[in-house]
Write a protein that holds these residues in place. Structure first.
Motif, PDB file in Angstrom:
ATOM      1  N   PRO A   1       0.816  -1.215   0.000  1.00  0.00           N
ATOM      2  CA  PRO A   1       0.000   0.000   0.000  1.00  0.00           C
ATOM      3  C   PRO A   1       0.853   1.270   0.000  1.00  0.00           C
ATOM      4  O   PRO A   1       1.757   1.419   0.801  1.00  0.00           O
ATOM      5  CB  PRO A   1      -0.806  -0.120   1.309  1.00  0.00           C
ATOM      6  N   GLY A   2       0.536   2.174  -0.909  1.00  0.00           N
ATOM      7  CA  GLY A   2       1.249   3.445  -0.987  1.00  0.00           C
ATOM      8  C   GLY A   2       2.462   3.429  -1.883  1.00  0.00           C
ATOM      9  O   GLY A   2       2.819   4.433  -2.480  1.00  0.00           O
ATOM     10  N   THR A   3       3.144   2.269  -2.000  1.00  0.00           N
ATOM     11  CA  THR A   3       4.380   2.203  -2.779  1.00  0.00           C
ATOM     12  C   THR A   3       4.105   2.410  -4.259  1.00  0.00           C
ATOM     13  O   THR A   3       4.741   3.217  -4.925  1.00  0.00           O
ATOM     14  CB  THR A   3       5.077   0.850  -2.553  1.00  0.00           C
ATOM     15  N   GLY A   4       3.150   1.671  -4.797  1.00  0.00           N
ATOM     16  CA  GLY A   4       2.845   1.780  -6.216  1.00  0.00           C
ATOM     17  C   GLY A   4       2.324   3.149  -6.584  1.00  0.00           C
ATOM     18  O   GLY A   4       2.638   3.676  -7.654  1.00  0.00           O
ATOM     19  N   ALA A   5       1.529   3.755  -5.687  1.00  0.00           N
ATOM     20  CA  ALA A   5       0.979   5.084  -5.953  1.00  0.00           C
ATOM     21  C   ALA A   5       2.089   6.114  -6.060  1.00  0.00           C
ATOM     22  O   ALA A   5       2.097   6.954  -6.970  1.00  0.00           O
ATOM     23  CB  ALA A   5      -0.005   5.471  -4.851  1.00  0.00           C
ATOM     24  N   PHE A   6       3.073   6.060  -5.147  1.00  0.00           N
ATOM     25  CA  PHE A   6       4.169   7.027  -5.185  1.00  0.00           C
ATOM     26  C   PHE A   6       5.036   6.821  -6.418  1.00  0.00           C
ATOM     27  O   PHE A   6       5.500   7.787  -7.028  1.00  0.00           O
ATOM     28  CB  PHE A   6       5.021   6.906  -3.922  1.00  0.00           C
ATOM     29  N   THR A   7       5.259   5.564  -6.798  1.00  0.00           N
ATOM     30  CA  THR A   7       6.036   5.278  -8.004  1.00  0.00           C
ATOM     31  C   THR A   7       5.332   5.802  -9.242  1.00  0.00           C
ATOM     32  O   THR A   7       5.963   6.375 -10.139  1.00  0.00           O
ATOM     33  CB  THR A   7       6.269   3.766  -8.146  1.00  0.00           C
ATOM     34  N   ALA A   8       4.014   5.634  -9.301  1.00  0.00           N
ATOM     35  CA  ALA A   8       3.245   6.145 -10.436  1.00  0.00           C
ATOM     36  C   ALA A   8       3.294   7.668 -10.485  1.00  0.00           C
ATOM     37  O   ALA A   8       3.466   8.266 -11.554  1.00  0.00           O
ATOM     38  CB  ALA A   8       1.793   5.669 -10.349  1.00  0.00           C
ATOM     39  N   LEU A   9       3.165   8.315  -9.325  1.00  0.00           N
ATOM     40  CA  LEU A   9       3.269   9.775  -9.272  1.00  0.00           C
ATOM     41  C   LEU A   9       4.625  10.240  -9.774  1.00  0.00           C
ATOM     42  O   LEU A   9       4.735  11.177 -10.570  1.00  0.00           O
ATOM     43  CB  LEU A   9       3.051  10.268  -7.837  1.00  0.00           C
ATOM     44  N   GLY A  10       5.673   9.573  -9.299  1.00  0.00           N
ATOM     45  CA  GLY A  10       7.022   9.969  -9.687  1.00  0.00           C
ATOM     46  C   GLY A  10       7.288   9.765 -11.163  1.00  0.00           C
ATOM     47  O   GLY A  10       7.879  10.626 -11.823  1.00  0.00           O
ATOM     48  N   ALA A  11       6.860   8.627 -11.714  1.00  0.00           N
ATOM     49  CA  ALA A  11       7.094   8.343 -13.124  1.00  0.00           C
ATOM     50  C   ALA A  11       6.344   9.324 -14.012  1.00  0.00           C
ATOM     51  O   ALA A  11       6.885   9.818 -15.014  1.00  0.00           O
ATOM     52  CB  ALA A  11       6.676   6.909 -13.454  1.00  0.00           C
ATOM     53  N   ALA A  12       5.100   9.641 -13.653  1.00  0.00           N
ATOM     54  CA  ALA A  12       4.323  10.595 -14.442  1.00  0.00           C
ATOM     55  C   ALA A  12       4.937  11.984 -14.379  1.00  0.00           C
ATOM     56  O   ALA A  12       5.077  12.671 -15.401  1.00  0.00           O
ATOM     57  CB  ALA A  12       2.875  10.626 -13.950  1.00  0.00           C
ATOM     58  N   ALA A  13       5.320  12.421 -13.181  1.00  0.00           N
ATOM     59  CA  ALA A  13       5.931  13.742 -13.032  1.00  0.00           C
ATOM     60  C   ALA A  13       7.261  13.819 -13.757  1.00  0.00           C
ATOM     61  O   ALA A  13       7.589  14.827 -14.396  1.00  0.00           O
ATOM     62  CB  ALA A  13       6.120  14.072 -11.550  1.00  0.00           C
ATOM     63  N   SER A  14       8.033  12.743 -13.678  1.00  0.00           N
ATOM     64  CA  SER A  14       9.361  12.726 -14.295  1.00  0.00           C
ATOM     65  C   SER A  14       9.279  12.782 -15.813  1.00  0.00           C
ATOM     66  O   SER A  14      10.004  13.539 -16.463  1.00  0.00           O
ATOM     67  CB  SER A  14      10.120  11.473 -13.852  1.00  0.00           C
ATOM     68  N   CYS A  15       8.402  11.973 -16.417  1.00  0.00           N
ATOM     69  CA  CYS A  15       8.316  11.945 -17.876  1.00  0.00           C
ATOM     70  C   CYS A  15       7.615  13.180 -18.433  1.00  0.00           C
ATOM     71  O   CYS A  15       8.025  13.712 -19.464  1.00  0.00           O
ATOM     72  CB  CYS A  15       7.613  10.669 -18.335  1.00  0.00           C
ATOM     73  N   LEU A  16       6.576  13.660 -17.761  1.00  0.00           N
ATOM     74  CA  LEU A  16       5.917  14.878 -18.220  1.00  0.00           C
ATOM     75  C   LEU A  16       6.846  16.079 -18.097  1.00  0.00           C
ATOM     76  O   LEU A  16       6.844  16.971 -18.953  1.00  0.00           O
ATOM     77  CB  LEU A  16       4.636  15.116 -17.419  1.00  0.00           C
ATOM     78  N   GLY A  17       7.665  16.097 -17.056  1.00  0.00           N
ATOM     79  CA  GLY A  17       8.625  17.183 -16.867  1.00  0.00           C
ATOM     80  C   GLY A  17       9.921  16.969 -17.602  1.00  0.00           C
ATOM     81  O   GLY A  17      10.835  17.789 -17.484  1.00  0.00           O
ATOM     82  N   ASN A  18      10.037  15.871 -18.368  1.00  0.00           N
ATOM     83  CA  ASN A  18      11.261  15.542 -19.114  1.00  0.00           C
ATOM     84  C   ASN A  18      12.473  15.449 -18.200  1.00  0.00           C
ATOM     85  O   ASN A  18      13.574  15.890 -18.548  1.00  0.00           O
ATOM     86  CB  ASN A  18      11.514  16.570 -20.221  1.00  0.00           C
ATOM     87  N   VAL A  19      12.262  14.884 -17.006  1.00  0.00           N
ATOM     88  CA  VAL A  19      13.358  14.681 -16.051  1.00  0.00           C
ATOM     89  C   VAL A  19      14.072  13.377 -16.335  1.00  0.00           C
ATOM     90  O   VAL A  19      15.300  13.326 -16.439  1.00  0.00           O
ATOM     91  CB  VAL A  19      12.834  14.701 -14.604  1.00  0.00           C
ATOM     92  N   GLY A  20      13.309  12.267 -16.449  1.00  0.00           N
ATOM     93  CA  GLY A  20      13.889  10.962 -16.773  1.00  0.00           C
ATOM     94  C   GLY A  20      13.707   9.950 -15.665  1.00  0.00           C
ATOM     95  O   GLY A  20      12.678   9.272 -15.591  1.00  0.00           O
ATOM     96  N   PRO A  21      14.687   9.829 -14.757  1.00  0.00           N
ATOM     97  CA  PRO A  21      14.579   8.837 -13.684  1.00  0.00           C
ATOM     98  C   PRO A  21      13.460   9.183 -12.723  1.00  0.00           C
ATOM     99  O   PRO A  21      13.114  10.343 -12.531  1.00  0.00           O
ATOM    100  CB  PRO A  21      15.947   8.909 -12.991  1.00  0.00           C
ATOM    101  N   SER A  22      12.932   8.142 -12.083  1.00  0.00           N
ATOM    102  CA  SER A  22      11.849   8.338 -11.131  1.00  0.00           C
ATOM    103  C   SER A  22      12.225   7.674  -9.814  1.00  0.00           C
ATOM    104  O   SER A  22      13.346   7.842  -9.336  1.00  0.00           O
ATOM    105  CB  SER A  22      10.547   7.762 -11.711  1.00  0.00           C
ATOM    106  N   PHE A  23      11.325   6.884  -9.261  1.00  0.00           N
ATOM    107  CA  PHE A  23      11.562   6.217  -7.990  1.00  0.00           C
ATOM    108  C   PHE A  23      11.357   4.718  -8.163  1.00  0.00           C
ATOM    109  O   PHE A  23      10.779   4.258  -9.147  1.00  0.00           O
ATOM    110  CB  PHE A  23      10.621   6.772  -6.916  1.00  0.00           C
TER     111      PHE A  23
END
Length: 487
Positions: free
Chosen positions: A420-442
């Motif tokens: 619980p909570g782990t997948g949600a944070f990973t999804a948030l990070g991946a979406a923010a990273s790719c939309l912001g053109n950052v790259g790596p996530s969590f």
């Protein structure tokens, strides 16, 4: 116009073909991709017949079409060369989109397994993605009337008008091109000198080229799976400086370096806020890392500075695996993914000037709540931000948050069961990273991980987010409106 751009782009494949010949590898994957691109470009040109002058409406379509097609043709060498980790067209397109949008997300699990020709092409896509700011404008300008400036603004986004460095938009673009090349060359020479002098014995000429192109394009691809972790401390400081400089407005950088307009730079409120945010982010992250016992000594300060600059400028280099950090430190990085560097640079995300405008708009509205009849113009660096520019900033913010929410939802739908909570944070990070053109996530998609384990739907969603982040959403949103297609 799109055909003309593809014809120009087909020439880019000659560089990796030469590298392949020099290193004893077959050049045909690049020659074949170049030929396919040229044929497609020529076919588009011939199919359109007589070409009228382009305007604002056509400019939106050019931007969207180019940023969809260029990564598609750029992925062909990976497919033609049967690169084991990029053999599937979706993976190849993901990697190419990540390269050209200067995102730095990767589906590779073993970067060292790529040949020097493929590694060179992978790095070149980064540099061409950053250069796309200028090359697109230079390519289309001769056939545009008002569209040239609109296209330049779409590639150098921001709520304030594009400054003129010449009597023509073409002249402005040429000077920006020179700045981009000059900073890249300077970065390459400094990094190469570190290798020659023995200060960083692992820095070869190719490594200097790779890290310089990634740092200046604010990308993040490296020829090493360890990103910047294995580099000497002095090299990490040099990369920090390169990222900070590359994150400045190229227009302002030209005025500062070539025209010696120091006072204008000092009055640039976006530049001041950009540097202040980097300092504040570094201080906050350093406190968190030292408090959690993850770093110590002067090296800990260096890691805090490096990670703050890397994430805030949307570069994506890493010296530490931030996936193992505490929740507060990772949340700080997540917030930094929404910052971005200055408008007019190769950075992604929201960009500093938009944060400045939104903050001043909020403050003005609070003042009006107390003094309803007050007339308070909204200014940035002494210039009044008109209502049209303000509306564009607010519309972008809404569209950006909407794309982020939908992207996160798409990733959550395709995610594997997790605590619980782990997948949600990973999804948030991946979406923010790719939309912001950052790259790596969590998590598994962290700085030393890969996006390879994700499902097909997740890769499609993330590819779309990288594309949206690069074109800044608005051009595609305009094309999706029914009114756009009405004559």
């Amino acid at each position: 116009m799109v055909g003309a751009l593809l014809l120009w782009f087909s020439l880019a494949f000659t560089a990796p073909a030469v590298v392949a010949l020099v290193t004893g590898r077959p050049p045909w994957p690049f020659l074949g991709a170049g030929a396919a691109t040229a044929v497609a470009g020529l076919a588009l040109k011939r199919a359109t017949g007589e070409r009228p002058a382009l305007g604002v409406r056509e400019g939106f379509l050019v931007v969207v079409a180019v940023w969809l097609l260029v990564p598609a043709f750029g992925a062909l060498p990976f497919v033609f060369g049967r690169v084991p980790q990029l053999g599937h067209p979706l993976d190849a397109y993901f990697e190419a989109m990540s390269g050209f949008t200067a995102t730095g997300a990767t589906v590779l699990t073993d970067v060292d397994a790529l040949g020097p020709d493929m590694l060179f092409w992978r790095q070149l896509t980064h540099w061409l993605g950053g250069m796309g700011i200028i090359v697109l404008a230079l390519a289309v300008l001769p056939r545009l009337r008002i569209g040239g400036r609109d296209l330049l603004r779409s590639e150098l986004p921001g709520p304030v008008a594009v400054e003129s460095l010449d009597e023509t938009v073409r002249g402005t673009a040429q000077r920006l091109w020179k700045v981009y090349v000059a900073v890249t060359a300077a970065g390459f020479l400094v990094l190469a000198a570190l290798g020659w002098s023995g200060l960083d014995r692992g820095m070869s000429l190719f490594d200097a080229f790779a890290y310089a192109t990634s740092a200046v394009s604010l990308g993040g691809f490296t020829p090493d799976a360890d990103s910047a972790r294995g580099l000497a401390p002095v090299t990490q400081w040099v990369l920090c400086a390169l990222m900070v400089v590359a994150g400045m407005n190229l227009l302002r950088l030209y005025r500062l370096a070539a025209l010696r307009q120091v006072r204008a730079a000092a009055r640039d409120e976006e530049l001041r806020l950009y540097l202040c945010l980097l300092a504040a982010g570094t201080a906050l992250l350093a406190v968190e890392l030292f408090a959690e016992g993850l770093v110590e000594g002067a090296g800990g300060v260096r890691h805090a500075v490096f990670q703050t600059v890397s994430v805030a400028t949307t570069t994506g280099f890493a010296t530490l695996d931030w996936s193992t950090w505490g929740t507060l430190a990772m949340f700080t990085l997540l917030v930094l993914m929404f910052v971005g560097a200055c408008a007019g640079s190769a950075t992604g995300s929201v960009k500093v000037v938009r944060h400045l405008v939104m903050f001043r708009f909020a403050r003005r509205e609070l003042d009006r709540a107390v003094h309803p009849d007050a007339v308070v113009p909204l200014r940035v660096s002494g210039r009044v931000v008109d209502d049209a520019a303000l509306r564009s900033v607010l519309a972008f913010a809404v569209l950006y948050l909407l794309a982020f929410a939908l992207g996160t939802l798409g990733l959550a739908l395709d995610a594997e069961p997790s605590p619980p909570g782990t997948g949600a944070f990973t999804a948030l990070g991946a979406a923010a990273s790719c939309l912001g053109n950052v790259g790596p996530s969590f998590g598994e998609t962290g700085p030393f991980g890969s996006y390879a384990p994700l499902g097909g739907l997740s890769k499609v969603v993330l590819t779309a987010l990288m594309f949206l982040g690069r074109i800044e959403i608005v051009p595609l949103a305009v094309l999706l409106r029914r009114s756009y297609w009405r004559i």
